[in-house]
Write a protein that holds these residues in place. Sequence first.
Motif, PDB file in Angstrom:
ATOM      1  N   ASN A 468       7.101  13.286  -7.170  1.00 50.57           N
ATOM      2  CA  ASN A 468       7.727  12.248  -7.985  1.00 50.57           C
ATOM      3  C   ASN A 468       7.449  10.854  -7.442  1.00 50.57           C
ATOM      4  OD1 ASN A 468       8.844  13.528 -10.194  1.00 50.57           O
ATOM      5  ND2 ASN A 468      10.780  13.964  -9.193  1.00 50.57           N
ATOM      6  N   CYS A 469       7.476  10.705  -6.124  1.00 54.79           N
ATOM      7  CA  CYS A 469       7.180   9.398  -5.519  1.00 54.79           C
ATOM      8  C   CYS A 469       5.748   8.970  -5.807  1.00 54.79           C
ATOM      9  CB  CYS A 469       7.418   9.448  -4.009  1.00 54.79           C
ATOM     10  SG  CYS A 469       9.158   9.464  -3.518  1.00 54.79           S
ATOM     11  N   LEU A 470       4.805   9.907  -5.672  1.00 63.50           N
ATOM     12  CA  LEU A 470       3.399   9.579  -5.930  1.00 63.50           C
ATOM     13  C   LEU A 470       3.191   9.199  -7.388  1.00 63.50           C
ATOM     14  CD1 LEU A 470       1.421  12.241  -3.842  1.00 63.50           C
ATOM     15  CD2 LEU A 470       2.125   9.944  -3.196  1.00 63.50           C
ATOM     16  N   LYS A 471       3.826   9.937  -8.298  1.00 62.82           N
ATOM     17  CA  LYS A 471       3.698   9.603  -9.723  1.00 62.82           C
ATOM     18  C   LYS A 471       4.302   8.237 -10.017  1.00 62.82           C
ATOM     19  CE  LYS A 471       5.619  13.210 -11.572  1.00 62.82           C
ATOM     20  NZ  LYS A 471       6.173  14.045 -12.658  1.00 62.82           N
ATOM     21  N   ALA A 472       5.472   7.967  -9.438  1.00 68.33           N
ATOM     22  CA  ALA A 472       6.160   6.709  -9.715  1.00 68.33           C
ATOM     23  C   ALA A 472       5.338   5.518  -9.259  1.00 68.33           C
ATOM     24  CB  ALA A 472       7.522   6.693  -9.023  1.00 68.33           C
ATOM     25  N   TYR A 473       4.638   5.647  -8.148  1.00 63.96           N
ATOM     26  CA  TYR A 473       3.884   4.517  -7.591  1.00 63.96           C
ATOM     27  C   TYR A 473       2.475   4.424  -8.160  1.00 63.96           C
ATOM     28  CZ  TYR A 473       1.406   1.606  -4.199  1.00 63.96           C
ATOM     29  OH  TYR A 473       0.637   0.626  -3.602  1.00 63.96           O
ATOM     30  N   ALA A 474       1.791   5.551  -8.281  1.00 61.87           N
ATOM     31  CA  ALA A 474       0.363   5.516  -8.599  1.00 61.87           C
ATOM     32  C   ALA A 474       0.067   5.532 -10.088  1.00 61.87           C
ATOM     33  CB  ALA A 474      -0.345   6.695  -7.929  1.00 61.87           C
ATOM     34  N   CYS A 475       1.007   5.989 -10.916  1.00 63.13           N
ATOM     35  CA  CYS A 475       0.757   6.058 -12.357  1.00 63.13           C
ATOM     36  C   CYS A 475       1.212   4.772 -13.035  1.00 63.13           C
ATOM     37  CB  CYS A 475       1.489   7.241 -12.973  1.00 63.13           C
ATOM     38  SG  CYS A 475       0.906   8.842 -12.383  1.00 63.13           S
ATOM     39  N   SER A 476       0.537   4.424 -14.116  1.00 60.88           N
ATOM     40  CA  SER A 476       0.954   3.265 -14.889  1.00 60.88           C
ATOM     41  C   SER A 476       2.313   3.541 -15.505  1.00 60.88           C
ATOM     42  CB  SER A 476      -0.066   2.954 -15.989  1.00 60.88           C
ATOM     43  OG  SER A 476      -0.191   4.055 -16.873  1.00 60.88           O
ATOM     44  N   PRO A 477       3.105   2.494 -15.811  1.00 59.97           N
ATOM     45  CA  PRO A 477       4.466   2.713 -16.325  1.00 59.97           C
ATOM     46  C   PRO A 477       4.529   3.589 -17.562  1.00 59.97           C
ATOM     47  CG  PRO A 477       4.158   0.423 -15.700  1.00 59.97           C
ATOM     48  CD  PRO A 477       2.811   1.074 -15.606  1.00 59.97           C
ATOM     49  N   ASP A 478       3.570   3.432 -18.495  1.00 61.23           N
ATOM     50  CA  ASP A 478       3.636   4.229 -19.712  1.00 61.23           C
ATOM     51  C   ASP A 478       3.399   5.710 -19.422  1.00 61.23           C
ATOM     52  OD1 ASP A 478       1.082   3.526 -18.945  1.00 61.23           O
ATOM     53  OD2 ASP A 478       0.260   3.759 -20.961  1.00 61.23           O
TER      54      ASP A 478
END
Length: 692
Positions: A468-478
């Motif tokens: 979840n941390c990696l997704k929250a930081y590395a993925c664009s908001p959309d």
Amino acid sequence: MAPSLEIDDNKSLYNDLRDLCKENITYFTTDERNCSTAIANSFEQLFENVGIIKPLVEELRNVCHLYDFDPSIPGNGYRSYVRVVDLFIAHCIKVCNQMATNRHSFFFRKSFYTKEIESCNQVMSALVLCIENLCLLIGWSEPGMLFAGNDTAALELMMKIEPSKLCPFYGRCLAFQFNESLQPALKTIAIMMAAFSEVYYNENGMMAKANTAWNCSKYMLNPELRARRIINVIQYSSIHFYKAFLFLGETELLKSLPNLVSPAVAVNRLVAIPSKPIKYMKPNGELFELQPSICHTGPASLNVRLIAKTKREGMLAESPSNGTLPEPCENLIIHCHGGGFVSQSSSSHESYLRDWAVRLDIPIMSVDYSLAPRAPYPRAREELLFAYVWALNNAAFLGSTAKRIIMAGDSAGGNLSACVALKCIELNIRIPDSLFLVYFPCAIAWSPTPARFLSLIDPLIPLGFMTNCLKAYACSPDIYQDNLYEYKLKNIAKPKNGPNENITEEVESSEEALKLIHDNEEDTATSVEKTISTNEQRQSKQFSTIITETAENITSTITNTFMTLTGGITEEEISDSEDALNEVVEEKPLPMDLPKLPDDPFLSPYFANDDLFKHLPPVHIVTVHMDPCLDDCVMFAKRLKGLGKKVNMDILKGLPHGFLNLAITCKEAHEGSVLCAERIAELFKEIEKSES
């Protein structure tokens, strides 16, 4: 700093445990009392599992040295799992010896020991599965390579393990792989997480908040209930729960701890860097204008914290009040805190930073970068670069000449520090003279490593939280918002009005830049005044109320727990059949539809090409054997070494990821923090030596 029992390569322990199992099987098979058959069956299963796992561990033990950074610094994820099993064998021997000593007593608690040995057997079964997968992983990787060659298949190995099989790692055997002095603190964190989840998801309305002390007690006395609760939280909670839980460290009560136990410092102030372009003269004489970050959340001032043992001439642009102040320090430390890119601040890391400042007598500037998911990549990296260049231009304001600069970071902060150093190389900006990196991820990717398999059993950064941390930081908001609630809470109630993102949003700095935020008269506390909108005030108040109420309940937990214990409540009285939550863990692995992460060298410094990588300054890395990020650190160091760069490494035993934040609560963690200060001092001496 090693655990009390040194068991490296001690193969005889496996045979000792099997002998103890056989002896107990014989005893309890002939014992006609109730539950004896169940104990005997558990010992038989444990006996079989030890026989299965022993050759698998030996397979890893024979090859793990091939993956070390250096023969003199043994350490990698394969070694870590060998040690995990060795430590657990020692734990089982301890339990067996206790049973053998007490089983003849009239007061022998057969129900308790039945659960103990069943838990040991369940953990051993799960370790067998993990070790089998690691043996497969070796065949998919190039010699000496800790990042898997077959990412998708390797990721499936990690994520196909049913959560129910991981429950025992969060129950009676929680934290067995760490130093004994740390185990109570880690168990307390697990208990608090389980209890906090009831408050966060507002189960049973106000009763959940009123009974937080009781909830902590029941999770303390019933390890199985705690384990099921934590596994469900890990599996189904969003990143906002994790942020809210970690934010407990930002409450006034916990923020006041450094004033009680950490060394006093002359300066401890927040400074707001205006959101205005910075003109900087590059080493080649070219004038360069660096723009402030505006991505995702728009322009905003950037807070940094200045911590210093001594007030110096020019520091904070203040006039000398009593006599002449010492000259500016030639050295400067620029620090970037950890927190999975989603939480924490310079304040939550203040305890060990104050100790470093006193030991080194060097000003430390710690950067409060914006946090994901509201401000994902590249906002934090751009802000750290902006703060770094601002420090170069305003070194006198920080009480330094900035003749020598070390950039230091732990966990996510280590990643950001390395990325900023690479960006300086690309932009031809002055490069930090050295990097000091602590248990940091160098590859923000789904590539499993043997060390990342430790997240399956880690009480602080389990697999669900890490992804979840990696997704929250590395993925664009959309992209992130589309996947935010893909793990729906099935056994943990949601808030009545649905997930409320407002209560977990950090309050950002306003656009109006504050030049300086003064301390109180003793410079031991910081007063922060910010201009925020009415909307932000409402969000802040709502979030603050929930956190404050929770913190007040949790601070009374210790007292209430002991009152409960002395009141005669026992573990047997909180039976599974009486659990109000009736937690059930589904036989369902985490989903595999993880979004693709960018191969960006300024997101994952390990991916930088050699032209950038070979220009990095000298690096010192401190990590721990039981860290899911261990292999990232080892591979980063091996790559630097392969390019002929100067790099050194310490791998500490018995400590968890994030041990710096536990330095004020544990002797071994404090010793690790002291070692970090010593290594930073050595780096400055090496820089000074290279100048002559």
